[in-house]
Motif scaffolding. Structure first.
Motif, PDB file in Angstrom:
ATOM      1  N   ALA A 167      14.616  -9.362   6.312  1.00  0.00           N
ATOM      2  CA  ALA A 167      15.328  -9.901   5.056  1.00  0.00           C
ATOM      3  C   ALA A 167      15.745  -8.524   4.193  1.00  0.00           C
ATOM      4  CB  ALA A 167      14.457 -10.788   4.231  1.00  0.00           C
ATOM      5  N   GLY A 168      15.633  -7.558   4.883  1.00  0.00           N
ATOM      6  CA  GLY A 168      16.199  -6.125   4.132  1.00  0.00           C
ATOM      7  C   GLY A 168      15.208  -5.439   3.444  1.00  0.00           C
ATOM      8  N   GLN A 169      14.019  -5.766   3.521  1.00  0.00           N
ATOM      9  CA  GLN A 169      12.867  -5.219   2.454  1.00  0.00           C
ATOM     10  C   GLN A 169      12.101  -4.363   3.215  1.00  0.00           C
ATOM     11  OE1 GLN A 169      12.926  -5.785  -0.609  1.00  0.00           O
ATOM     12  NE2 GLN A 169      14.660  -7.014  -0.627  1.00  0.00           N
ATOM     13  N   LEU A 170      12.459  -3.747   4.242  1.00  0.00           N
ATOM     14  CA  LEU A 170      11.309  -2.894   5.018  1.00  0.00           C
ATOM     15  C   LEU A 170      12.123  -1.440   4.703  1.00  0.00           C
ATOM     16  CD1 LEU A 170       9.036  -1.986   6.686  1.00  0.00           C
ATOM     17  CD2 LEU A 170      10.518  -2.211   8.726  1.00  0.00           C
ATOM     18  N   ALA A 171      11.552  -0.528   3.984  1.00  0.00           N
ATOM     19  CA  ALA A 171      12.306   1.056   3.524  1.00  0.00           C
ATOM     20  C   ALA A 171      11.732   1.784   4.624  1.00  0.00           C
ATOM     21  CB  ALA A 171      11.307   1.371   2.449  1.00  0.00           C
ATOM     22  N   SER A 172      12.733   2.395   4.882  1.00  0.00           N
ATOM     23  CA  SER A 172      12.681   3.282   6.179  1.00  0.00           C
ATOM     24  C   SER A 172      11.699   4.531   5.538  1.00  0.00           C
ATOM     25  CB  SER A 172      14.082   3.853   6.392  1.00  0.00           C
ATOM     26  OG  SER A 172      14.815   4.470   5.685  1.00  0.00           O
ATOM     27  N   LYS A 173      12.161   5.186   4.427  1.00  0.00           N
ATOM     28  CA  LYS A 173      11.224   6.196   3.845  1.00  0.00           C
ATOM     29  C   LYS A 173      10.335   5.574   2.920  1.00  0.00           C
ATOM     30  CE  LYS A 173      14.720   9.659   4.219  1.00  0.00           C
ATOM     31  NZ  LYS A 173      15.675  10.669   3.496  1.00  0.00           N
ATOM     32  N   VAL A 193      -5.995 -17.987  -6.016  1.00  0.00           N
ATOM     33  CA  VAL A 193      -4.864 -17.751  -5.555  1.00  0.00           C
ATOM     34  C   VAL A 193      -4.586 -17.157  -4.198  1.00  0.00           C
ATOM     35  CG1 VAL A 193      -2.836 -15.863  -6.124  1.00  0.00           C
ATOM     36  CG2 VAL A 193      -3.923 -16.972  -8.122  1.00  0.00           C
ATOM     37  N   ASP A 194      -3.670 -17.790  -3.648  1.00  0.00           N
ATOM     38  CA  ASP A 194      -3.623 -17.261  -2.187  1.00  0.00           C
ATOM     39  C   ASP A 194      -2.703 -16.222  -1.918  1.00  0.00           C
ATOM     40  OD1 ASP A 194      -4.780 -19.577  -0.745  1.00  0.00           O
ATOM     41  OD2 ASP A 194      -3.414 -20.747  -1.869  1.00  0.00           O
ATOM     42  N   VAL A 195      -1.494 -16.090  -2.749  1.00  0.00           N
ATOM     43  CA  VAL A 195      -0.570 -14.934  -2.390  1.00  0.00           C
ATOM     44  C   VAL A 195      -0.310 -14.403  -3.986  1.00  0.00           C
ATOM     45  CG1 VAL A 195       1.689 -14.076  -1.443  1.00  0.00           C
ATOM     46  CG2 VAL A 195       0.217 -15.829  -0.488  1.00  0.00           C
ATOM     47  N   LEU A 196      -0.352 -13.016  -3.970  1.00  0.00           N
ATOM     48  CA  LEU A 196      -0.102 -12.381  -5.506  1.00  0.00           C
ATOM     49  C   LEU A 196       1.154 -11.566  -5.208  1.00  0.00           C
ATOM     50  CD1 LEU A 196      -0.632 -11.809  -8.430  1.00  0.00           C
ATOM     51  CD2 LEU A 196      -2.087 -10.025  -7.591  1.00  0.00           C
ATOM     52  N   CYS A 197       2.165 -11.567  -6.064  1.00  0.00           N
ATOM     53  CA  CYS A 197       3.199 -10.626  -5.968  1.00  0.00           C
ATOM     54  C   CYS A 197       2.930  -9.654  -7.033  1.00  0.00           C
ATOM     55  CB  CYS A 197       4.506 -11.170  -6.145  1.00  0.00           C
ATOM     56  SG  CYS A 197       4.862 -12.234  -4.703  1.00  0.00           S
ATOM     57  N   LEU A 198       2.381  -8.699  -6.820  1.00  0.00           N
ATOM     58  CA  LEU A 198       1.950  -7.603  -7.866  1.00  0.00           C
ATOM     59  C   LEU A 198       3.181  -6.612  -8.480  1.00  0.00           C
ATOM     60  CD1 LEU A 198      -0.525  -6.454  -9.264  1.00  0.00           C
ATOM     61  CD2 LEU A 198      -0.968  -4.999  -7.202  1.00  0.00           C
ATOM     62  N   GLY A 199       3.530  -6.793  -9.503  1.00  0.00           N
ATOM     63  CA  GLY A 199       4.427  -5.993  -9.927  1.00  0.00           C
ATOM     64  C   GLY A 199       4.551  -4.321 -10.187  1.00  0.00           C
ATOM     65  N   GLY A 200       5.347  -3.727  -9.881  1.00  0.00           N
ATOM     66  CA  GLY A 200       5.249  -2.100  -9.828  1.00  0.00           C
ATOM     67  C   GLY A 200       6.119  -1.790 -10.653  1.00  0.00           C
ATOM     68  N   ALA A 201       7.481  -2.156 -10.855  1.00  0.00           N
ATOM     69  CA  ALA A 201       8.598  -1.728 -11.616  1.00  0.00           C
ATOM     70  C   ALA A 201       8.219  -1.749 -12.978  1.00  0.00           C
ATOM     71  CB  ALA A 201       9.943  -2.519 -11.112  1.00  0.00           C
ATOM     72  N   LYS A 202       7.818  -2.988 -13.724  1.00  0.00           N
ATOM     73  CA  LYS A 202       7.606  -3.113 -14.896  1.00  0.00           C
ATOM     74  C   LYS A 202       6.457  -2.403 -15.530  1.00  0.00           C
ATOM     75  CE  LYS A 202      10.418  -7.371 -15.356  1.00  0.00           C
ATOM     76  NZ  LYS A 202      10.636  -8.101 -14.116  1.00  0.00           N
ATOM     77  N   ASN A 203       5.370  -2.150 -14.656  1.00  0.00           N
ATOM     78  CA  ASN A 203       4.385  -1.389 -14.777  1.00  0.00           C
ATOM     79  C   ASN A 203       4.678   0.028 -14.933  1.00  0.00           C
ATOM     80  OD1 ASN A 203       0.926  -0.824 -13.410  1.00  0.00           O
ATOM     81  ND2 ASN A 203       1.591  -1.675 -15.466  1.00  0.00           N
ATOM     82  N   GLY A 204       5.664   0.578 -14.456  1.00  0.00           N
ATOM     83  CA  GLY A 204       6.055   2.046 -14.660  1.00  0.00           C
ATOM     84  C   GLY A 204       6.289   2.680 -13.561  1.00  0.00           C
ATOM     85  N   VAL A 217       7.608  -4.254  -0.942  1.00  0.00           N
ATOM     86  CA  VAL A 217       8.938  -4.488  -0.825  1.00  0.00           C
ATOM     87  C   VAL A 217       9.785  -3.981  -2.223  1.00  0.00           C
ATOM     88  CG1 VAL A 217       8.493  -6.464   0.556  1.00  0.00           C
ATOM     89  CG2 VAL A 217       8.634  -6.899  -2.005  1.00  0.00           C
ATOM     90  N   PHE A 218      11.035  -4.191  -1.998  1.00  0.00           N
ATOM     91  CA  PHE A 218      11.709  -3.252  -3.087  1.00  0.00           C
ATOM     92  C   PHE A 218      11.776  -4.002  -4.355  1.00  0.00           C
ATOM     93  CE2 PHE A 218      14.146  -2.080   0.800  1.00  0.00           C
ATOM     94  CZ  PHE A 218      13.813  -0.723   0.709  1.00  0.00           C
ATOM     95  N   ASN A 219      11.865  -5.014  -4.454  1.00  0.00           N
ATOM     96  CA  ASN A 219      11.656  -5.654  -6.119  1.00  0.00           C
ATOM     97  C   ASN A 219      11.007  -7.213  -6.079  1.00  0.00           C
ATOM     98  OD1 ASN A 219      13.508  -7.590  -4.962  1.00  0.00           O
ATOM     99  ND2 ASN A 219      15.380  -6.686  -6.192  1.00  0.00           N
ATOM    100  N   GLY A 220      11.139  -7.564  -7.424  1.00  0.00           N
ATOM    101  CA  GLY A 220      10.388  -8.911  -7.446  1.00  0.00           C
ATOM    102  C   GLY A 220      11.188 -10.115  -6.857  1.00  0.00           C
ATOM    103  N   THR A 221      12.368 -10.017  -7.044  1.00  0.00           N
ATOM    104  CA  THR A 221      13.095 -11.310  -6.493  1.00  0.00           C
ATOM    105  C   THR A 221      12.819 -11.481  -4.988  1.00  0.00           C
ATOM    106  OG1 THR A 221      15.100 -10.602  -7.742  1.00  0.00           O
ATOM    107  CG2 THR A 221      15.450 -12.014  -5.907  1.00  0.00           C
ATOM    108  N   ALA A 266       9.391   3.327 -10.229  1.00  0.00           N
ATOM    109  CA  ALA A 266      10.806   3.153 -10.050  1.00  0.00           C
ATOM    110  C   ALA A 266      11.306   1.861  -9.339  1.00  0.00           C
ATOM    111  CB  ALA A 266      11.262   4.454  -9.446  1.00  0.00           C
ATOM    112  N   ILE A 267      10.577   1.829  -8.439  1.00  0.00           N
ATOM    113  CA  ILE A 267      11.017   0.467  -7.196  1.00  0.00           C
ATOM    114  C   ILE A 267       9.822   0.169  -6.802  1.00  0.00           C
ATOM    115  CG2 ILE A 267      12.171   0.405  -5.126  1.00  0.00           C
ATOM    116  CD1 ILE A 267      14.404   1.939  -6.131  1.00  0.00           C
ATOM    117  N   GLY A 268       9.872  -1.341  -6.800  1.00  0.00           N
ATOM    118  CA  GLY A 268       8.794  -1.810  -5.637  1.00  0.00           C
ATOM    119  C   GLY A 268       7.696  -2.541  -6.159  1.00  0.00           C
ATOM    120  N   GLU A 269       7.537  -3.626  -5.555  1.00  0.00           N
ATOM    121  CA  GLU A 269       6.634  -4.597  -5.865  1.00  0.00           C
ATOM    122  C   GLU A 269       5.660  -4.702  -4.618  1.00  0.00           C
ATOM    123  OE1 GLU A 269       8.156  -4.844  -9.044  1.00  0.00           O
ATOM    124  OE2 GLU A 269       7.108  -6.604  -9.041  1.00  0.00           O
TER     125      GLU A 269
END
Lengths: 355, 355, 355, 355
Positions: free
Chosen positions: D242-248, D206-217, D69-73, D219-222
């Protein structure tokens, strides 16, 4: 409280606008009265509510789970929300009440669940159309069908046979959908069919029924009846959060006892149906008046010259009409008398230039 | 309806758990009875409802906009939702009912509006804490404060003076917030203060009041009162969509006429307050019992030895307690009699080992 | 990163399925590259984002308010949610993307706002049908129409003239509705019409435009453009709460600079339109192939024998088809070459049994 | 695209405000570049996305289900919404990002799920407080606890050991709750602990993890990683709606390949941690500066005289401060160099009046 108030106590004798124009029937009233003694635990943790639940279980001859809410909007919307996630969809007839008259309540309670409407004659689902609606799309860009919602009796005053309900439920279940029944006028359908409530609900495959109280003669309140108890899990939280948990619950549960234990629920529906049948028969005999749908419950839909509906309204009659078409809906209730019907028939006759 | 049912008609004499354990007071009952004649238009388009609205306008001596909904959860949540967008926040006391006892209803109705809770003694807002909550953050990563919500009387049975309300409203308005008042027990506060309803609501700056009916002696129903009519725009749609529009509206509006025109609303509150005052005074004289908060309305909060609350409960008394603390809440209602109070006092005395 | 991976770097040469199968055009890419130096403030508080906003203001020759979000689903849904309350409704064409391909996103973001769909030839709104949808109901049992949503170009590849947009906007505004334009392919419409962006948006009465970036050649991102700045109030909170505020915003804003300052936005659209035009012309000359709608932007819809579409697909061509109808959609993009088109035409010819 | 723009290309050298001020690291960049060839299927139905999922499965050594998805929020809010119904609640630390910095996003995505916050030193959950929050209420007037949410590393830059995570998960599971981990800086925690990603996630419960991409280097995405695949059912619909499916999609999935296959994810985190450690050690030696929390990841929290933070800010340094307290937060990222740190240390020393 002034007793001589001329303004507010003036009843509207000339009305067929809705079956909710009638008040509280004696059996419901007396139950409320009896419940109004002393202190009783709140939020449904009381013996009136338990007894009302038992009455409904007895009515349906099964160990269903029962919740009492304030109105039909909430009953249907909460039941649907409990069956769906926001990205699901609900298949129903395009004249279904949940589609046409709830101001988006199902979408609101479920946070966006979409309603897919299908066509069908006389307000009844066409199963080919239903299947097409279910199967037309299976990609994630379209909300996944999750519930088939049907009304018994329908918004157009027609009634499904148990066989028709069974076929619809089989179709829905075969595609992984659950079946919700909007039973705002369920009693009227039972009265028409002459079958048991069970036969036209869970025995035919219905998963959740919203059983109408107000139109059947109560002041306020509908019952959400889960035939599959697993589906009822945590529904009490949902009711609470959505503002549908009555603090003085006994006053919306006790009337169910009054209605069900006395048999008034069925007698009331039978009266409404009988008067509607009489009205339909009599109106059909007036030249220029045509029945739009079979009269199978307590609603009569007619077409007549538009000047007739205008004249009728000018004479003080209340009813729903369809602008520019001459279509009109007349509803009968537990309170409607044969004289009410004959008065209306005479008025229509006059409005149509007969006599 | 069997009249000899021993199970359900057994009143709970020994209860002080909630003011909603009491039933319908005579004035509300008779108004419902009177409204139950003939056909009446539905959904509030009737003369009973109009007259009830007028009664409320007269009560507040202003041309407010009034809506009747089914319960307090809905009244508060709908009012708040109408003032907020989902990314706003509501500032309230951390013991506010909307925070502690609505199962997330405000968040649900507003689709995610956050509640920011602040501290304050005796259940009343501390304005420094309120200002801090409003101003602490102004970035878009935090929901923007939009409403100050205060309860009158409070969840802990205390009452704001008109001056205190005015100061809170001034603070809120100076920061661009609107003020919502949870008035589930508004009548009790008015009875305590001996001021007009206007003085402790709109004259002090309140924008929207949720006026309680059930705890004041009605069966069902609260009124949402918008003092700023602009804020009421389209609120009828909101009620409808949220399942809070009664079809047979007269049965929740007429009781307001009965309550307000007869003065029962104030008499009921005065009785509840008087019994609570008596109870507080008597309990405070029992060694080992301590009042937790000033008794300013119809609630009495006490601390007593935990074995005393246990004994009391074992003896069949109903009340809310706070696990592991010996804290207990006793509520009085329109139905509470001096004898009820004296019975409880005697029982507490005995539970505390006094004679 | 292995450079010899045969699997993932295999491009799909034979595709006309969607204009989002194409990647990032050079101008967008270079802008991202240039933005990728050193530290830059996050969440849009940076000079790239400000310059991108300015580029859009210059493009529209007006002081509009601009927000960058991740995709079209969010852009449209957030814009609509900002114009509506949950009990409102949105009027659109029944083939509108917001109705057919967003999985209920508009209903989700607005917490239940209903979409009312109307008919109209070639995917374009019929204003009589729109007016009927707006005026058919005015009671509170039906969600109040609040927004007219139109797409430019439409889902069926047709384009409104500025005059048509103006007429639709006038109609909407005269009934108190706002106008939202889904501009996922706005650039294609501008390229077709040969007018300024202003003429086919705010000068014609559009209130909010969702301006597409991805289909125009960017990696990710759309712009929500409010021509009436009052409507943009607090929109930044809405974006944040809905998960549409990029932390490293520069990477979705800078590409807009690259696209707009270089003119690539229009060149890309022109190429896509030109190839679509060529494709339409060539396909129309094949016996058995019929164009379903006028080709006015970058989409070509055809009917051909179903065995032809089957054969085409079997030969490795990607495109959307309509089951059981022989209907097919072919999309051109900034990347499509004349050779791509000629290859497809040859393939269709062969699939249709022509030589 | 002008190359000589002095305004926008000016990097901010003097910043420690956030780890998302850094741009795209070379490994992520090159993966995007490589993915930008030819036509690729959209919405994640492509080989880049499948390979990225496989990389994550390999990283965690388990057959988890992965969504980009696009961001951590969005990642956190969608994951929480999938675990909850609107009447549930989420237990977390009162300094958790989902509570303090998401503008009500979790409440919005879940349509009202309430967040219950608990206290705990150094930003870490206190299990006694957690258990109290879970068990304090069990009535329907309070939202039912359904998820324990914990961050790794925490908002205050501390790290849980696998044993601590295991204990928290055991507690949660024993009460029927699921465990969500906000892993915006998960890589930093792994770098600190020197354990496998599995050990500090699913192996600890842990059942579900949101793994950060942006803060790790990136551009966009978790990435939302479901270790229990049953929980992932229909999550793709949720993302879409919820508007979190990227077309490209390839442009947010391919960078994960670049990061994971090259080991950059860990190297980046190690660098950020190392610089933070250095910064903490150096700042702690300055008289008047005190570390507020243990520096266990890439954040350094200090207290220093308020005039020092003022002076620092005046000198052009960017960092978060806590008004009126002298508290300051300094974040290091993959881009931070030892020289950056030494420059800051010198500046703090000067601001504190040291030479």
């Amino acid at each position: 409280m002034p007793s001589d108030d001329q303004h507010t106590s003036q009843p509207l004798f000339n009305q067929f606008a809705s079956d909710n124009y009638a008040g509280i029937c004696p059996e419901a009233w007396h139950a409320m009265e009896e419940a109004n003694h002393g202190y009783v635990s709140s939020y449904g943790d009381d013996s009136w509510t338990e007894r009302a639940c038992e009455s409904i279980r007895r009515l349906f001859a099964t160990d269903c789970q029962v919740f009492f809410v304030f109105n039909g909007t909430a009953a249907n919307s909460l039941a649907l929300a409990s069956l769906c996630r926001s990205y699901h969809s609900i298949v129903c007839h395009d004249m279904a009440h949940i589609e046409t008259d709830e101001c988006g309540a199902p979408e609101f309670f479920s946070n966006g669940t979409k309603i897919l409407h299908t066509n069908g004659t006389n307000g009844k689902l066409d199963l080919d159309a239903v299947e097409l609606a279910i199967t037309r799309r299976s990609d994630i860009h379209y909300p996944k069908p999750r519930v088939l919602s049907m009304a018994q009796s329908t918004e157009l005053g027609t009634v499904y046979t148990p066989g028709e309900i069974g076929a619809a439920c089989d179709l829905a279940h075969s595609h992984g959908l659950r079946v919700h029944m909007d039973g705002a006028r369920f009693a009227n359908a039972v009265a028409t069919l002459g079958v048991t409530p069970a036969e036209t609900s869970w025995k035919a495959g219905v998963d959740v029924l919203c059983l109408g109280g107000a139109k059947n003669g109560m002041a306020i309140g509908e019952a959400v009846v889960f035939f599959d108890r697993l589906l009822a899990e945590e529904f009490e939280y949902r009711c609470k959060q959505a503002g549908q948990l009555a603090s003085k619950m006994r006053f919306i549960s006790a009337p169910w006892i009054g209605m069900l234990e006395s048999g008034a629920w069925l007698r009331n529906a039978e009266n409404a149906n009988r008067q509607a049948r009489l009205l339909a028969d009599e109106l059909a005999r007036i030249p220029g008046v045509r029945l739009m749908y079979p009269c199978q419950a307590n609603a009569v839909f007619t077409e007549m010259p538009e000047q007739a509906t205008t004249a009728l309204r000018a004479a003080g009659w209340h009813f729903y009409s369809f602008i520019g078409t001459g279509g009109a809906r007349f509803m009968c209730s537990w309170l409607t008398t044969e004289q009410d019907v004959r008065n209306l028939v005479a008025a229509v006759r006059q409005a149509c230039g007969e006599q």
